[in-house]
Design an enzyme around this catalytic site. Sequence first.
Site, PDB file in Angstrom:
ATOM      1  N   TYR A 119     -15.229  22.298 -10.918  1.00  0.00           N
ATOM      2  CA  TYR A 119     -15.634  20.985 -11.411  1.00  0.00           C
ATOM      3  C   TYR A 119     -16.804  20.473 -10.569  1.00  0.00           C
ATOM      4  CZ  TYR A 119     -14.396  15.976 -12.355  1.00  0.00           C
ATOM      5  OH  TYR A 119     -14.370  14.655 -12.700  1.00  0.00           O
ATOM      6  N   LYS A 122      -6.508  12.654 -17.423  1.00  0.00           N
ATOM      7  CA  LYS A 122      -6.603  13.511 -18.595  1.00  0.00           C
ATOM      8  C   LYS A 122      -5.281  13.512 -19.387  1.00  0.00           C
ATOM      9  CE  LYS A 122     -10.702  14.809 -17.002  1.00  0.00           C
ATOM     10  NZ  LYS A 122     -10.796  14.211 -15.665  1.00  0.00           N
ATOM     11  N   ARG A 127       0.817  -1.208   0.000  1.00  0.00           N
ATOM     12  CA  ARG A 127       0.000   0.000   0.000  1.00  0.00           C
ATOM     13  C   ARG A 127       0.850   1.257   0.000  1.00  0.00           C
ATOM     14  NH1 ARG A 127      -2.146   1.119   4.728  1.00  0.00           N
ATOM     15  NH2 ARG A 127      -2.352  -1.104   5.237  1.00  0.00           N
TER      16      ARG A 127
END
Length: 411
Positions: free
Chosen positions: A123, A220, A69
């Site tokens: 956003y 993106k 992790r």
Amino acid sequence: MTGDSDRKLASATRLVSAGRRAEWTGTPGHPSAVVSPPVWRASTHLYADTAALKSGPKLNEDGRFFYGRRGAPTQWALADALTGLEPGAAGTMLYPSGVAAISGALLTVLRPGDVLLMTDNAYEPSRTMGNGLLKDFGIETRWFDPLSPDAFAKAICERTKCVLLESPGSLTMEVQDVPAIAAIARDRGVISIIDNTWASPLGFAPLSHGVDITVMSLTKHVGGHSDVMMGSASAGSHWYARLRKTAQAIGHVVSPDDAALALRGLRTMGLRLESETAHALELAAWLEQQPEVARVLCPMLPGSPGHDLWARDFNGGCGLFSFVLKGGTAEARNALIDALELFGIGFSWGGFESLVTPVDPARIRSASGWPLAGMADEDRFGVRLSIGLEDPADLRADLRSGLDAWRRAEG
């Protein structure tokens, strides 16, 4: 993950060389040396004996194995590369999505009873977070006009702890005076966070302009191929240490396979952004001349709203911009979008393919209006384009077909 890339190198060189330390790729000339860090899949790292196991928690630091992790060389290489692209950053945390990066940054800074000031052009998932998750945690979110540093300053109260910026806004493209807002925030003891996905660090360096934490959706531009979801948050040493602690407490981790895809996308991001930006400017200038279009919202375009601030603060842009139709109806706008053949209809952006979505911000604005100042009340139906790598002449012809469909639907 911290980085030590030579920031004197040009961005194109840094994109190619960042995150390729010899301990992850091998020393050149050695039989095991490779160009890209391998995909290192591991949940469990083994210890030699119980003494080493006991010392494990003390080794919970960047670049040291502890447990899966906490990452491994593939994730460390990506984080290191991103840090090297952010002037002023001491480290970068990776998250399983852009929204996770925003929530991770906000939960690092905010506590019950605090007030978050959020730009009104944020956003939509960020707004949803303010009205939902943060509210459930006893954190109050208030919105301010993105174009008014004075409105931001007046909105600060004794409980204001943080401001979330987004410049340009990913729907309506307002460019904020980030240095002015960040300076006000710092002077008043308010921590500043920015969603810098639109420009990426190649186009705008938030930490150099006074911001405390910069967030990106790596889904993106960095990924660039619409096949990976990931986010990042970068900061100086003070806030990076706290971002890391919060991310580990929540259990944020990214797949090494996804990290490898993001690293691969990073190498060509500069070339893709250069092409998409040039094509977007060409199409924005063409749309500005079309009789069906009331306003083009593209800060890179001279004369477009926000261009002066963009030219002052930014070094680059991307293929995302919007335009507003001259009157009409929602049905006619839908006819335009449905007529397009080269633009996929879908969320996200920044990939190699062009995308289109309708823009209807009025329902989510609370501190600033829509239509924007200077626009007629009837000019409210917007269209957002994400320009990919297709030939701009083909995209222009497709948009002309869409505008013709809009005109026919209008009768």
